[in-house]
Motif scaffolding. Structure first.
Motif, PDB file in Angstrom:
ATOM      1  N   TRP A 163       0.797  -0.638  -0.172  1.00  0.00           N
ATOM      2  CA  TRP A 163       0.087   0.123  -0.451  1.00  0.00           C
ATOM      3  C   TRP A 163       0.638   1.418   0.117  1.00  0.00           C
ATOM      4  N   GLN A 164       0.216   2.584  -0.678  1.00  0.00           N
ATOM      5  CA  GLN A 164       1.091   3.158  -1.039  1.00  0.00           C
ATOM      6  C   GLN A 164       0.088   4.846  -0.919  1.00  0.00           C
ATOM      7  N   THR A 165       0.262   5.738   0.496  1.00  0.00           N
ATOM      8  CA  THR A 165      -0.188   6.891   0.757  1.00  0.00           C
ATOM      9  C   THR A 165       0.167   8.036  -0.682  1.00  0.00           C
ATOM     10  N   LEU A 166      -1.091   8.172  -0.751  1.00  0.00           N
ATOM     11  CA  LEU A 166      -0.438   9.649  -2.195  1.00  0.00           C
ATOM     12  C   LEU A 166      -0.222  11.099  -1.118  1.00  0.00           C
ATOM     13  N   SER A 167      -2.013  10.961  -0.854  1.00  0.00           N
ATOM     14  CA  SER A 167      -1.816  12.366  -0.073  1.00  0.00           C
ATOM     15  C   SER A 167      -3.191  12.411   1.411  1.00  0.00           C
ATOM     16  N   VAL A 168      -2.486  13.644   1.814  1.00  0.00           N
ATOM     17  CA  VAL A 168      -3.527  13.873   3.050  1.00  0.00           C
ATOM     18  C   VAL A 168      -4.480  15.228   2.420  1.00  0.00           C
ATOM     19  N   THR A 169      -5.899  14.878   2.732  1.00  0.00           N
ATOM     20  CA  THR A 169      -6.367  16.607   2.814  1.00  0.00           C
ATOM     21  C   THR A 169      -6.856  16.821   4.050  1.00  0.00           C
ATOM     22  N   LYS A 170      -7.191  18.075   4.482  1.00  0.00           N
ATOM     23  CA  LYS A 170      -7.818  18.044   5.661  1.00  0.00           C
ATOM     24  C   LYS A 170      -9.812  18.413   5.093  1.00  0.00           C
ATOM     25  N   ILE A 171     -10.764  18.278   5.538  1.00  0.00           N
ATOM     26  CA  ILE A 171     -11.614  18.459   4.864  1.00  0.00           C
ATOM     27  C   ILE A 171     -12.347  18.550   5.719  1.00  0.00           C
ATOM     28  N   VAL A 172     -13.343  19.251   6.147  1.00  0.00           N
ATOM     29  CA  VAL A 172     -14.334  20.158   6.575  1.00  0.00           C
ATOM     30  C   VAL A 172     -16.108  19.455   5.924  1.00  0.00           C
ATOM     31  N   ASP A 173     -16.782  19.121   6.943  1.00  0.00           N
ATOM     32  CA  ASP A 173     -17.840  18.890   6.790  1.00  0.00           C
ATOM     33  C   ASP A 173     -19.178  19.523   6.328  1.00  0.00           C
ATOM     34  N   LYS A 174     -19.591  19.706   5.119  1.00  0.00           N
ATOM     35  CA  LYS A 174     -20.075  21.225   4.434  1.00  0.00           C
ATOM     36  C   LYS A 174     -21.269  21.637   4.988  1.00  0.00           C
ATOM     37  N   LEU A 175     -22.081  20.262   5.828  1.00  0.00           N
ATOM     38  CA  LEU A 175     -23.260  20.728   6.435  1.00  0.00           C
ATOM     39  C   LEU A 175     -23.375  20.794   8.010  1.00  0.00           C
ATOM     40  N   GLN A 176     -22.041  20.190   8.819  1.00  0.00           N
ATOM     41  CA  GLN A 176     -21.449  21.035   9.810  1.00  0.00           C
ATOM     42  C   GLN A 176     -20.623  21.321   9.781  1.00  0.00           C
ATOM     43  N   ALA A 177     -19.811  22.291  10.118  1.00  0.00           N
ATOM     44  CA  ALA A 177     -18.376  22.732  10.791  1.00  0.00           C
ATOM     45  C   ALA A 177     -17.831  22.541  11.395  1.00  0.00           C
ATOM     46  N   ASP A 178     -18.392  21.833  13.013  1.00  0.00           N
ATOM     47  CA  ASP A 178     -18.007  20.986  13.858  1.00  0.00           C
ATOM     48  C   ASP A 178     -17.426  20.056  13.624  1.00  0.00           C
ATOM     49  N   ARG A 179     -17.865  19.231  12.216  1.00  0.00           N
ATOM     50  CA  ARG A 179     -17.232  17.761  12.213  1.00  0.00           C
ATOM     51  C   ARG A 179     -15.960  18.098  10.393  1.00  0.00           C
ATOM     52  N   SER A 180     -14.947  17.252  11.123  1.00  0.00           N
ATOM     53  CA  SER A 180     -13.544  17.456  10.534  1.00  0.00           C
ATOM     54  C   SER A 180     -13.102  16.409  10.321  1.00  0.00           C
ATOM     55  N   TYR A 181     -12.032  15.486   8.986  1.00  0.00           N
ATOM     56  CA  TYR A 181     -11.684  14.838   9.666  1.00  0.00           C
ATOM     57  C   TYR A 181     -10.635  14.393   8.064  1.00  0.00           C
ATOM     58  N   LEU A 182      -9.786  14.246   8.483  1.00  0.00           N
ATOM     59  CA  LEU A 182      -8.516  13.671   7.637  1.00  0.00           C
ATOM     60  C   LEU A 182      -8.528  12.693   5.937  1.00  0.00           C
ATOM     61  N   LEU A 183      -8.596  13.431   4.827  1.00  0.00           N
ATOM     62  CA  LEU A 183      -8.744  12.199   3.742  1.00  0.00           C
ATOM     63  C   LEU A 183      -8.128  11.311   3.271  1.00  0.00           C
ATOM     64  N   VAL A 184      -7.430  10.802   3.567  1.00  0.00           N
ATOM     65  CA  VAL A 184      -6.274   9.820   3.412  1.00  0.00           C
ATOM     66  C   VAL A 184      -6.347   9.127   2.175  1.00  0.00           C
ATOM     67  N   THR A 185      -5.639   9.339   0.980  1.00  0.00           N
ATOM     68  CA  THR A 185      -5.548   9.096  -0.507  1.00  0.00           C
ATOM     69  C   THR A 185      -4.980   7.324  -0.783  1.00  0.00           C
ATOM     70  N   LEU A 186      -5.387   6.446  -1.297  1.00  0.00           N
ATOM     71  CA  LEU A 186      -4.467   4.920  -0.587  1.00  0.00           C
ATOM     72  C   LEU A 186      -4.583   4.353  -2.372  1.00  0.00           C
ATOM     73  N   SER A 187      -3.441   3.150  -2.725  1.00  0.00           N
ATOM     74  CA  SER A 187      -3.519   2.660  -3.029  1.00  0.00           C
ATOM     75  C   SER A 187      -2.480   1.521  -3.610  1.00  0.00           C
ATOM     76  N   ILE A 188      -2.232   0.744  -3.732  1.00  0.00           N
ATOM     77  CA  ILE A 188      -1.998  -0.113  -4.198  1.00  0.00           C
ATOM     78  C   ILE A 188      -0.677  -0.314  -5.358  1.00  0.00           C
ATOM     79  N   ASN A 189       0.603  -0.583  -5.134  1.00  0.00           N
ATOM     80  CA  ASN A 189       1.322  -1.143  -6.014  1.00  0.00           C
ATOM     81  C   ASN A 189       0.895  -2.460  -6.540  1.00  0.00           C
ATOM     82  N   PRO A 190       0.585  -2.715  -7.522  1.00  0.00           N
ATOM     83  CA  PRO A 190      -0.093  -3.066  -8.461  1.00  0.00           C
ATOM     84  C   PRO A 190       1.262  -4.896  -8.712  1.00  0.00           C
ATOM     85  N   PHE A 191       2.456  -4.369  -8.649  1.00  0.00           N
ATOM     86  CA  PHE A 191       3.153  -5.735  -9.404  1.00  0.00           C
ATOM     87  C   PHE A 191       3.209  -5.991  -8.663  1.00  0.00           C
ATOM     88  N   GLY A 192       3.457  -7.025  -7.199  1.00  0.00           N
ATOM     89  CA  GLY A 192       3.908  -7.805  -6.533  1.00  0.00           C
ATOM     90  C   GLY A 192       2.536  -8.673  -6.749  1.00  0.00           C
TER      91      GLY A 192
END
Length: 446
Positions: free
Chosen positions: A196-225
């Motif tokens: 597994w490879q982590t491509l990016s991490v971004t802070k996201i704030v919920d559009k409906l409720q501003a007090d809800r936020s999270y880190l969106l971690v984007t992952l991908s698999i190295n398909p060679f193996g």
């Protein structure tokens, strides 16, 4: 003289007062000031007018430690640098000249971070000390080791691209709350972990409720193996089965080869069973691919066995004995009575011709001709059956070749479409906002 003496006394008195005043400032060093602040025992949260504490998250360093493909769990390490203001920890510049002091982390109140979708979380202070400024602003850093449940769409495994949320929030009760003001300063550390490879991490704030936020971690698999260990062996085995149609099916050589392929593929699946991902609701297409390959291999093996019997016996009906050639007297045990008597008479006549005991040379020659014609007819029937078997074998080869080409085209089309969808934010949708905020459970650093 009296005036001079009075002026000197006044100067001495002012100098002594200055020394005393300056002594009140300089006699207490930074450790002394820190001990004074520690003795206040400010272990409770700062109490504002609206009972709301605001903590500024100045920076976040995120690192993916591992991702369990079978269980769909992601383990992470998160370093959080934060600031908050506690007015009771401040001091006057006129009294203490130091801009900052260092205090033990367990001697003052520190905020507790909530991870809403965490399965397990351990929070540790980055250092055992915190820095306190003159205006009461406290700077602190913590390390979060957390495991979150994250379902990724593995339908196209090993060509997988997915996103996992890590919900970092404060806490909220009916009247009081701790709110986090998270900056956009989010950085990624150590992007590659295993397949597994982590491509990016971004802070996201919920559009409906501003007090809800999270880190969106984007992952991908190295398909060679996975491609080398899963897809390539299955493709090579299917190619070997297709090329095996070039072997003659007489003698059973092709049948032995195809049985070996089926057994090899079965053992291949048994060995890789523990390594194949389950995928939850989005089961990998690889499972269906292996099922298709196994069915095709078994079907090809059965067709080869049937063609072998057809070429030898001229029939595919099971439990039917082979036709007996007239010249094989030792094998005349399975025919009818008329066939046995006719063959026996023909053999006797042939023997009489050879021994010279024939009464009529013309009749004997006619019987010999009939015997040879019957042998030629049997040989022609055998050749016709073999030719028909080879035509059927050719049709089977073309059938499997067409099926494999269509399968590859369909497989490519399916992988291009987005069939399965996942929602990793459903942990916020299970309850209302009021109940959710009132029943917060947060982790302590103890």
């Amino acid at each position: 003289m009296g005036l001079k003496h009075a002026i000197s006394t006044l100067i001495l008195l002012m100098a002594s007062l200055t020394v005393v005043a300056s002594g009140n400032v300089t006699d207490c060093d930074q450790r002394c000031l820190a001990n004074i602040l520690v003795k206040k025992e400010l272990l409770s949260a700062p109490q504002g007018d609206n009972c709301t504490i605001i903590v500024n998250i100045t920076s976040i360093q995120y690192e993916t430690l591992s991702f369990d493909t079978k269980e769909m769990h992601m383990n992470s390490r998160i370093k959080i640098n934060m600031q908050w203001k506690d007015s009771d920890l401040g001091w006057l510049h006129d009294k203490y000249r130091f801009p900052t002091v260092v205090l033990p982390v367990d001697k003052i109140w520190t905020p507790k971070i909530v991870l809403d979708n965490a399965l397990d979380t351990t929070m540790e202070p980055y250092t055992n000390d915190v820095q306190v400024r003159r205006d009461g602003v406290v700077e602190h850093a913590i390390i979060l080791f957390t495991a979150v449940s994250c379902e990724i769409n593995l339908f196209n495994y090993p060509y997988v691209f997915g996103e996992c949320p890590v919900a970092i929030n404060g806490w909220s009760q009916r009247f009081c709350s701790l709110k986090l003001d998270i900056a956009d300063n989010v950085s990624l550390v150590g992007g590659s972990r295993g397949e597994w490879q982590t491509l990016s991490v971004t802070k996201i704030v919920d559009k409906l409720q501003a007090d809800r936020s999270y880190l969106l971690v984007t992952l991908s698999i190295n398909p060679f193996g996975a491609f080398v260990t899963l897809i390539l062996p299955s493709a090579l085995i299917m190619c070997a089965d297709l090329v095996s149609f070039a072997l003659p099916f007489e003698g059973g050589e092709r049948n032995s080869f195809k049985v070996t392929l089926v057994l090899s593929f079965t053992m291949f699946l048994l060995i890789l069973n523990d390594h194949l991902p389950h995928g939850g609701n989005c089961s990998p297409l690889l499972h269906y691919h292996f099922s298709f390959c196994l069915v095709c291999l078994v079907l090809s093996m059965l067709i080869s066995i049937v063609l072998t019997r057809l070429s030898v016996d001229g029939s595919i009906i099971p439990c039917r004995r082979k036709k007996i050639h007239p010249s094989n007297d030792t094998e005349t045990h399975g025919g009818g009575k008329d066939t046995e008597s006719g063959q026996r008479n023909d053999n006797i006549d042939v023997i009489e011709v050879k021994s010279g005991g024939l009464t009529s040379e013309l009749a004997s020659l006619q019987k010999i001709v009939k015997f040879l014609e019957k042998m030629d007819k049997d040989d022609n029937d055998t050749d016709s059956t073999a030719a028909f078997s080879y035509r059927v074998d050719k049709c089977c080869f073309l059938f499997f070749l067409t099926i494999y080409i269509l399968y590859i085209i369909i497989l490519i089309c399916i992988t291009r479409t987005d069939i399965c969808k996942v929602n990793n934010l459903d942990f916020w949708d299970q309850s209302s906002s009021e109940d959710y905020s009132y029943d917060y459970l947060y982790y302590s650093s103890e």
